[in-house]
Scaffold this motif. Structure first.
Motif, PDB file in Angstrom:
ATOM      1  N   LEU A 150       0.796  -1.218   0.000  1.00  0.00           N
ATOM      2  CA  LEU A 150       0.000   0.000   0.000  1.00  0.00           C
ATOM      3  C   LEU A 150       0.834   1.277   0.000  1.00  0.00           C
ATOM      4  O   LEU A 150       0.311   2.348  -0.327  1.00  0.00           O
ATOM      5  CB  LEU A 150      -0.924   0.019   1.231  1.00  0.00           C
ATOM      6  N   THR A 151       2.086   1.205   0.390  1.00  0.00           N
ATOM      7  CA  THR A 151       2.913   2.417   0.459  1.00  0.00           C
ATOM      8  C   THR A 151       4.293   2.159  -0.130  1.00  0.00           C
ATOM      9  O   THR A 151       4.803   1.035  -0.091  1.00  0.00           O
ATOM     10  CB  THR A 151       3.081   2.914   1.912  1.00  0.00           C
ATOM     11  N   TRP A 152       4.880   3.212  -0.664  1.00  0.00           N
ATOM     12  CA  TRP A 152       6.246   3.216  -1.162  1.00  0.00           C
ATOM     13  C   TRP A 152       6.889   4.457  -0.571  1.00  0.00           C
ATOM     14  O   TRP A 152       6.836   5.550  -1.140  1.00  0.00           O
ATOM     15  CB  TRP A 152       6.264   3.252  -2.684  1.00  0.00           C
ATOM     16  N   ASP A 153       7.477   4.302   0.608  1.00  0.00           N
ATOM     17  CA  ASP A 153       7.843   5.452   1.420  1.00  0.00           C
ATOM     18  C   ASP A 153       9.289   5.873   1.271  1.00  0.00           C
ATOM     19  O   ASP A 153      10.182   5.066   0.985  1.00  0.00           O
ATOM     20  CB  ASP A 153       7.590   5.155   2.898  1.00  0.00           C
ATOM     21  N   GLU A 154       9.474   7.164   1.548  1.00  0.00           N
ATOM     22  CA  GLU A 154      10.781   7.709   1.848  1.00  0.00           C
ATOM     23  C   GLU A 154      10.781   8.153   3.310  1.00  0.00           C
ATOM     24  O   GLU A 154       9.745   8.582   3.835  1.00  0.00           O
ATOM     25  CB  GLU A 154      11.112   8.909   0.958  1.00  0.00           C
ATOM     26  N   LEU A 155      11.926   8.015   3.951  1.00  0.00           N
ATOM     27  CA  LEU A 155      12.079   8.491   5.324  1.00  0.00           C
ATOM     28  C   LEU A 155      12.434   9.967   5.278  1.00  0.00           C
ATOM     29  O   LEU A 155      13.402  10.367   4.625  1.00  0.00           O
ATOM     30  CB  LEU A 155      13.174   7.708   6.037  1.00  0.00           C
ATOM     31  N   ILE A 156      11.651  10.797   5.986  1.00  0.00           N
ATOM     32  CA  ILE A 156      11.814  12.242   5.923  1.00  0.00           C
ATOM     33  C   ILE A 156      11.851  12.808   7.343  1.00  0.00           C
ATOM     34  O   ILE A 156      10.874  12.655   8.088  1.00  0.00           O
ATOM     35  CB  ILE A 156      10.646  12.900   5.161  1.00  0.00           C
ATOM     36  N   PRO A 157      12.934  13.461   7.747  1.00  0.00           N
ATOM     37  CA  PRO A 157      12.924  14.148   9.040  1.00  0.00           C
ATOM     38  C   PRO A 157      11.891  15.276   9.030  1.00  0.00           C
ATOM     39  O   PRO A 157      11.815  16.058   8.077  1.00  0.00           O
ATOM     40  CB  PRO A 157      14.346  14.713   9.153  1.00  0.00           C
ATOM     41  N   VAL A 158      11.077  15.344  10.088  1.00  0.00           N
ATOM     42  CA  VAL A 158      10.035  16.368  10.185  1.00  0.00           C
ATOM     43  C   VAL A 158      10.047  16.980  11.579  1.00  0.00           C
ATOM     44  O   VAL A 158      10.424  16.331  12.557  1.00  0.00           O
ATOM     45  CB  VAL A 158       8.631  15.794   9.867  1.00  0.00           C
ATOM     46  N   SER A 161      22.399   9.153   4.251  1.00  0.00           N
ATOM     47  CA  SER A 161      22.507  10.590   4.000  1.00  0.00           C
ATOM     48  C   SER A 161      23.942  11.083   4.149  1.00  0.00           C
ATOM     49  O   SER A 161      24.221  12.271   3.926  1.00  0.00           O
ATOM     50  CB  SER A 161      21.604  11.370   4.958  1.00  0.00           C
ATOM     51  N   GLY A 162      24.845  10.179   4.541  1.00  0.00           N
ATOM     52  CA  GLY A 162      26.253  10.540   4.640  1.00  0.00           C
ATOM     53  C   GLY A 162      26.678  11.054   5.995  1.00  0.00           C
ATOM     54  O   GLY A 162      27.740  11.698   6.105  1.00  0.00           O
ATOM     55  N   TYR A 163      25.904  10.738   7.053  1.00  0.00           N
ATOM     56  CA  TYR A 163      26.261  11.199   8.396  1.00  0.00           C
ATOM     57  C   TYR A 163      26.207  10.035   9.391  1.00  0.00           C
ATOM     58  O   TYR A 163      25.532  10.110  10.421  1.00  0.00           O
ATOM     59  CB  TYR A 163      25.315  12.311   8.849  1.00  0.00           C
ATOM     60  N   PRO A 164      26.948   8.968   9.140  1.00  0.00           N
ATOM     61  CA  PRO A 164      26.836   7.786  10.016  1.00  0.00           C
ATOM     62  C   PRO A 164      27.382   7.993  11.424  1.00  0.00           C
ATOM     63  O   PRO A 164      27.007   7.268  12.348  1.00  0.00           O
ATOM     64  CB  PRO A 164      27.659   6.734   9.266  1.00  0.00           C
ATOM     65  N   GLY A 220       9.622  10.765   9.701  1.00  0.00           N
ATOM     66  CA  GLY A 220       8.325  10.409   9.152  1.00  0.00           C
ATOM     67  C   GLY A 220       8.420   9.506   7.940  1.00  0.00           C
ATOM     68  O   GLY A 220       9.437   9.455   7.251  1.00  0.00           O
ATOM     69  N   ARG A 221       7.344   8.762   7.691  1.00  0.00           N
ATOM     70  CA  ARG A 221       7.165   8.025   6.443  1.00  0.00           C
ATOM     71  C   ARG A 221       6.377   8.935   5.502  1.00  0.00           C
ATOM     72  O   ARG A 221       5.350   9.498   5.886  1.00  0.00           O
ATOM     73  CB  ARG A 221       6.404   6.727   6.674  1.00  0.00           C
ATOM     74  N   VAL A 236      15.125   9.349   2.197  1.00  0.00           N
ATOM     75  CA  VAL A 236      15.822   8.073   1.980  1.00  0.00           C
ATOM     76  C   VAL A 236      14.769   6.977   1.835  1.00  0.00           C
ATOM     77  O   VAL A 236      13.891   6.832   2.691  1.00  0.00           O
ATOM     78  CB  VAL A 236      16.767   7.751   3.156  1.00  0.00           C
ATOM     79  N   LYS A 237      14.864   6.213   0.760  1.00  0.00           N
ATOM     80  CA  LYS A 237      13.889   5.152   0.531  1.00  0.00           C
ATOM     81  C   LYS A 237      14.030   4.053   1.577  1.00  0.00           C
ATOM     82  O   LYS A 237      15.127   3.765   2.059  1.00  0.00           O
ATOM     83  CB  LYS A 237      14.061   4.568  -0.869  1.00  0.00           C
ATOM     84  N   THR A 238      12.898   3.451   1.905  1.00  0.00           N
ATOM     85  CA  THR A 238      12.892   2.322   2.838  1.00  0.00           C
ATOM     86  C   THR A 238      12.247   1.117   2.174  1.00  0.00           C
ATOM     87  O   THR A 238      11.313   1.256   1.382  1.00  0.00           O
ATOM     88  CB  THR A 238      12.140   2.674   4.135  1.00  0.00           C
ATOM     89  N   SER A 239      12.769  -0.052   2.477  1.00  0.00           N
ATOM     90  CA  SER A 239      12.213  -1.277   1.897  1.00  0.00           C
ATOM     91  C   SER A 239      10.964  -1.739   2.637  1.00  0.00           C
ATOM     92  O   SER A 239      10.222  -2.593   2.158  1.00  0.00           O
ATOM     93  CB  SER A 239      13.262  -2.396   1.920  1.00  0.00           C
ATOM     94  N   GLU A 240      10.717  -1.190   3.826  1.00  0.00           N
ATOM     95  CA  GLU A 240       9.528  -1.538   4.594  1.00  0.00           C
ATOM     96  C   GLU A 240       8.322  -0.774   4.055  1.00  0.00           C
ATOM     97  O   GLU A 240       8.455   0.299   3.471  1.00  0.00           O
ATOM     98  CB  GLU A 240       9.726  -1.210   6.067  1.00  0.00           C
ATOM     99  N   ALA A 241       7.141  -1.335   4.271  1.00  0.00           N
ATOM    100  CA  ALA A 241       5.926  -0.700   3.767  1.00  0.00           C
ATOM    101  C   ALA A 241       4.728  -1.220   4.540  1.00  0.00           C
ATOM    102  O   ALA A 241       4.809  -2.208   5.285  1.00  0.00           O
ATOM    103  CB  ALA A 241       5.756  -0.990   2.272  1.00  0.00           C
ATOM    104  N   PHE A 242       3.595  -0.555   4.341  1.00  0.00           N
ATOM    105  CA  PHE A 242       2.324  -1.047   4.858  1.00  0.00           C
ATOM    106  C   PHE A 242       1.690  -1.956   3.817  1.00  0.00           C
ATOM    107  O   PHE A 242       1.719  -1.660   2.616  1.00  0.00           O
ATOM    108  CB  PHE A 242       1.387   0.118   5.184  1.00  0.00           C
TER     109      PHE A 242
END
Length: 296
Positions: free
Chosen positions: A159-167, A207-210, A239-240, A261-267
């Protein structure tokens, strides 16, 4: 000593006979023989220890005990008949039961639900919620779960194809400024949600900040709690995209930097594979997959 509750058939025979004051008519209404009705009334009178009818040469009349008992019996039978028809009547179908992840229901499904009701007003639904579902609930017809999409014995629609977004809030608390770069996160409280495989560590790595260190961190068991804390300016949540887009469009949250950043997890909408399911399940499945595709 309390009297034992009489059998329902005896009470129905008494109630019908009392209304008609005629055993023949009561027998026809209940689709029983006159002998059966008479026997059940006698059994009821024997159990109660008092006659309910006066047997007259040309019919029946009610005793004082019968008159007192009839209103209660009549109301109980009426309510039982009404409830049975409302819940199990021929034109009724058992409610389609959907157990949903709480944050998905609150932020994704609820805002779209009016469209489903407008399109399918005849479909009855029952929702329950969970935070993290380990096993499919046998009382549910379908579930909305978060994960990688692989559940043994289950079929799943993504149901979702998410990116991880700081909010965060447009106005931070404690005098802090809204972060302008990922390095600024070190001065803020990061809001972690346990249960996700892809969290802040995943976002920072990609994101290059490990190696970025933080001043404060808080943990939550559900994203909806973390987003509410972020909304009030008390930290930065991850956020997703499918869940925070509306909050961002309303100005309740902002995405301070353009680094998703894309995530492989989804709803996923999950249901038993190769098993009979509710007749309305396919209607709901088709609709929610259409909504998900539209949103994607």
């Amino acid at each position: 000593m309390k009297k034992k509750l009489p059998p329902l058939n005896w009470l129905r025979s008494f109630e019908a006979t009392a209304r008609h004051l005629n055993i023949t008519q009561a027998a026809a209404e209940l689709n029983q023989t006159q002998a059966a009705i008479s026997q059940q009334i006698k059994g009821l009178e024997s159990q109660l220890g008092t006659p309910l009818f006066n047997r007259l040469p040309r019919g029946l009349s009610m005793t004082e005990a019968g008159k007192a008992y009839l209103p209660v019996v009549h109301e109980c039978i009426r309510r039982l008949r009404t409830a049975t028809d409302e819940i199990f009547g021929q034109d009724k179908t058992r409610l389609l039961t959907i157990r949903s992840n709480l944050v998905f229901f609150t932020l994704w499904l609820a805002p779209r639900f009016a469209r489903f009701r407008e399109r399918y007003p005849h479909v009855g639904l029952r929702f329950s919620s969970h935070i993290w579902a380990d096993n499919f609930n046998r009382e549910s017809d379908m579930e909305i779960c978060y994960g990688q999409g692989a559940w043994p014995g289950m079929a799943a629609d993504r149901l979702t194809w998410d990116e991880l977004i700081p909010v965060c809030s447009p106005a931070m608390s404690n005098g802090l400024q809204v972060p302008r770069t990922p390095q600024d996160l070190a001065e803020h409280t990061l809001l972690h949600v346990i249960g996700y495989e892809d969290g802040w560590g995943h976002w920072l790595d990609h994101s290059g900040y490990p190696d970025l260190q933080f001043r404060n961190q808080l943990q939550f068991d559900t994203l909806i709690s973390a987003l509410q804390v972020a909304r009030y300016g008390d930290g930065i949540a991850l956020g997703r995209s499918s869940l925070v887009s509306e909050m961002i469009s309303k100005g309740e949250l902002i995405a301070p930097f353009n680094q998703g950043v894309k995530t492989s997890e989804a709803f996923y909408l999950v249901r038993p594979a190769n098993q009979y399911i509710h007749p309305h399940a396919e209607i709901f499945r088709t609709w929610i997959v259409e909504e998900a595709t539209k949103g994607n």
